[in-house]
Design an enzyme around this catalytic site. Structure first.
Site, short mmCIF file in Angstrom:
data_model
loop_
_atom_site.label_atom_id
_atom_site.label_comp_id
_atom_site.label_asym_id
_atom_site.label_seq_id
_atom_site.Cartn_x
_atom_site.Cartn_y
_atom_site.Cartn_z
N PRO A 1 1.49 -8.05 3.65
CA PRO A 1 0.48 -8.22 2.81
C PRO A 1 -0.86 -9.07 3.42
O PRO A 1 -0.64 -9.52 4.28
CB PRO A 1 1.16 -9.64 1.85
CG PRO A 1 2.56 -8.96 2.12
CD PRO A 1 2.73 -8.50 3.45
N CYS A 2 -1.96 -8.51 2.93
CA CYS A 2 -3.21 -8.75 3.69
C CYS A 2 -3.87 -9.89 2.95
O CYS A 2 -4.95 -10.22 3.51
CB CYS A 2 -4.07 -7.56 3.82
SG CYS A 2 -4.45 -7.16 2.12
N GLN A 3 -3.61 -10.15 1.60
CA GLN A 3 -4.28 -11.28 0.96
C GLN A 3 -5.04 -12.57 1.83
O GLN A 3 -6.14 -12.97 1.58
CB GLN A 3 -3.74 -11.73 -0.30
CG GLN A 3 -3.41 -10.58 -1.63
CD GLN A 3 -2.27 -9.70 -1.00
OE1 GLN A 3 -1.77 -9.72 0.00
NE2 GLN A 3 -1.88 -9.04 -2.14
#
Length: 498
Positions: free
Chosen positions: A110-112
């Site tokens: 996940p890159c958030q």
């Protein structure tokens, strides 16, 4: 220092590849399977995956079941923080230990918390905390991933993320990951790859880490660009920010390759989308769009000029061919903005859209004979709301964007699940945002690839994905290196026997 047991496990895996076995891949945070499609096409066996989003996990099962029951444990959603490698292997009844089950482990973590746009959102949600993104639990999932590496002892590792992971509050996370992997007996490298350089009709820059077990005798390599594109202004500045904390002396960072001008041009939006169905029902008969389902199919458009090489690839991808029609022709019903979409210039964004809307509003006022004295009337306010979008152009300059038919698209994001105004179709006569299938094309998903869930879920899955063609470029190099390592091991044994 690597243990004798770990060394023995890796040697057994190399022996298996030398005997002709396909490299078996476990992908964590697989999403719908963009990277998996690249791996499969390059000759990897998709042995298992972990994905927490139920709709993305269902899409994965629909496309990669390969004879498995789509409702089997293999297809169910899982949380990487709650399932261990051993538990996964047991649930899938693989009949091998976690350490003996996989040759390659991949992850699109996940890159958030890493992406700058995600950091702003996290800051807003937290009530203005500047370091809210650093407290987001998703920012530490790479440590959980490293535990999977320890438990599965893969021969090769691929990690994909946004470039901003290189500058996470001044910390270079890939450098830390590589340091830990090297201590565990791997050769490592990382770089930035732009999807447009590899035949994807989208300017999408991503960080890739590749690690190879030293038993292979190989050092990581990355693919060379196949398409030429001069990046738009602003990319160099973004790169400088991302690369600020890269230590060139460590030898782990591979300099970003610049495509040669002699290469074929990057794929533009017209070549990517022109053969897909022309959608105008949202204007002519909105009920049709409201009744249409994601799985409903429409025939391709016919043209005397034929269709592009890229379209041919999207229609003929092995295992995902689609000859006469395809699905995913859902678009958002936003009647207030259809006339604005039609009038916008190619490549224009929200400030121009707002100017056009203001002009249209003034014209409507004259037609209805409402002057400046009517500003406080309900008629004036209602008319303005019917025509002019409410967003401040200074705060949302990039909220809207109309595709340029001759150029690749801007980056698709998961936010498309809520708002597709970032990608307005270049054909003004269609005056709409892109459809699900068009978004999939811009991400290089073949037309036979299906997405579970409703329209919003499909857009989210597409925006979250690794572009399959980019994944394929990385996977092919990795497959070559694994094959070479297996061949070298065989030649060494032959020499020893002789």
């Amino acid at each position: 220092m690597i243990s004798a047991e770990a060394m023995s496990i890796r040697q057994r895996k190399l022996e298996r590849l030398r005997s002709g076995g396909l490299p078996r891949a476990l992908e964590i945070c697989s999403g719908a399977g963009g990277l998996s499609l690249g791996l499969q096409t390059a000759g990897f066996e998709l042995s298992a995956h972990i994905e927490i989003d139920p709709e993305a996990a269902r899409s994965y099962a629909l496309n990669f079941a390969n004879g498995r029951d789509p409702k089997s444990p293999w297809a169910m959603p899982r949380d990487m923080e709650r399932v261990s490698a051993e538990k996964l292997v047991a649930e899938l009844e693989l009949k091998t230990s976690a350490a003996d089950s996989f040759d390659v482990i991949a992850a699109g973590l996940p890159c958030q918390a890493f992406a700058r746009i995600g950091r702003s959102k996290l800051r807003s949600v937290s009530g203005g905390e500047e370091d809210a993104y650093q407290k987001d639990p998703r920012a530490s999932l790479y440590r959980r991933f490293l535990r999977y590496v320890e438990d599965t002892q893969p021969l090769a590792i691929i990690i994909e993320n946004v470039p901003d992971i290189l500058n996470f509050g001044g910390h270079n996370v890939p450098e830390e990951i590589c340091e830990q992997l090297e201590a565990a007996g791997y050769s490592t490298g990382y770089t930035l790859l732009n999807a447009a350089y590899f035949g994807v009709p989208q300017i999408r820059e991503r960080l890739f880490i590749v690690a190879l077990a030293r038993v292979l005798g190989e050092t990581p390599r990355f693919p060379s660009p196949t398409h030429f594109l001069e990046l738009p202004r602003g990319y160099e500045g973004s790169r400088r920010v991302a690369l600020k904390h890269v230590d060139r002396k460590s030898g782990r960072f591979h300099e970003i390759l610049t495509p040669l001008a002699s290469l074929k041009a990057a794929i533009g939006a017209r070549d990517a989308l022109a053969d897909l169905p022309r959608i105008t029902e949202h204007v002519n008969d909105p009920k049709v769009i409201r009744r249409r389902k994601l799985i409903d199919k429409l025939p391709y458009r016919e043209s005397k000029k034929g269709f592009s090489e890229y379209a041919r690839l999207m229609r003929s991808w092995d295992g995902f061919a689609s000859n006469v029609d395809t699905d995913g022709h859902l678009v958002r019903l936003t009647p207030r903005d259809f006339s604005i979409f039609a009038a916008m210039d190619h490549g224009a964004d929200y400030p121009q859209a707002r100017e056009l809307a203001e002009e249209m509003f003034q014209q409507a006022l004259r037609r209805k004979r409402l002057g400046s004295s009517s500003k406080n009337s309900a008629a004036y306010r209602n008319l303005r709301a019917e025509i002019v979008p409410p967003y401040d152009p200074k705060k949302f300059p990039n909220k809207w964007w109309k595709l340029d038919p001759a150029k690749p698209s801007r980056t698709l994001t998961a936010h498309m699940g809520k708002d597709t105004y970032s990608h307005i179709h270049y054909d003004g006569q269609q005056c709409r945002t892109v459809s699900v299938r068009e978004a999939a094309r811009l991400q290089s998903f073949p037309d036979g690839f299906v997405f579970a869930g409703a329209m919003n879920a499909a857009f989210r899955q597409i925006g979250n994905a690794v572009p399959p063609l980019l994944g394929l470029a990385v996977a092919r190099i990795l497959r070559e290196q694994l094959d070479q390592a297996a061949k070298s091991a065989e030649q060494t044994d032959d020499r020893q026997v002789a």
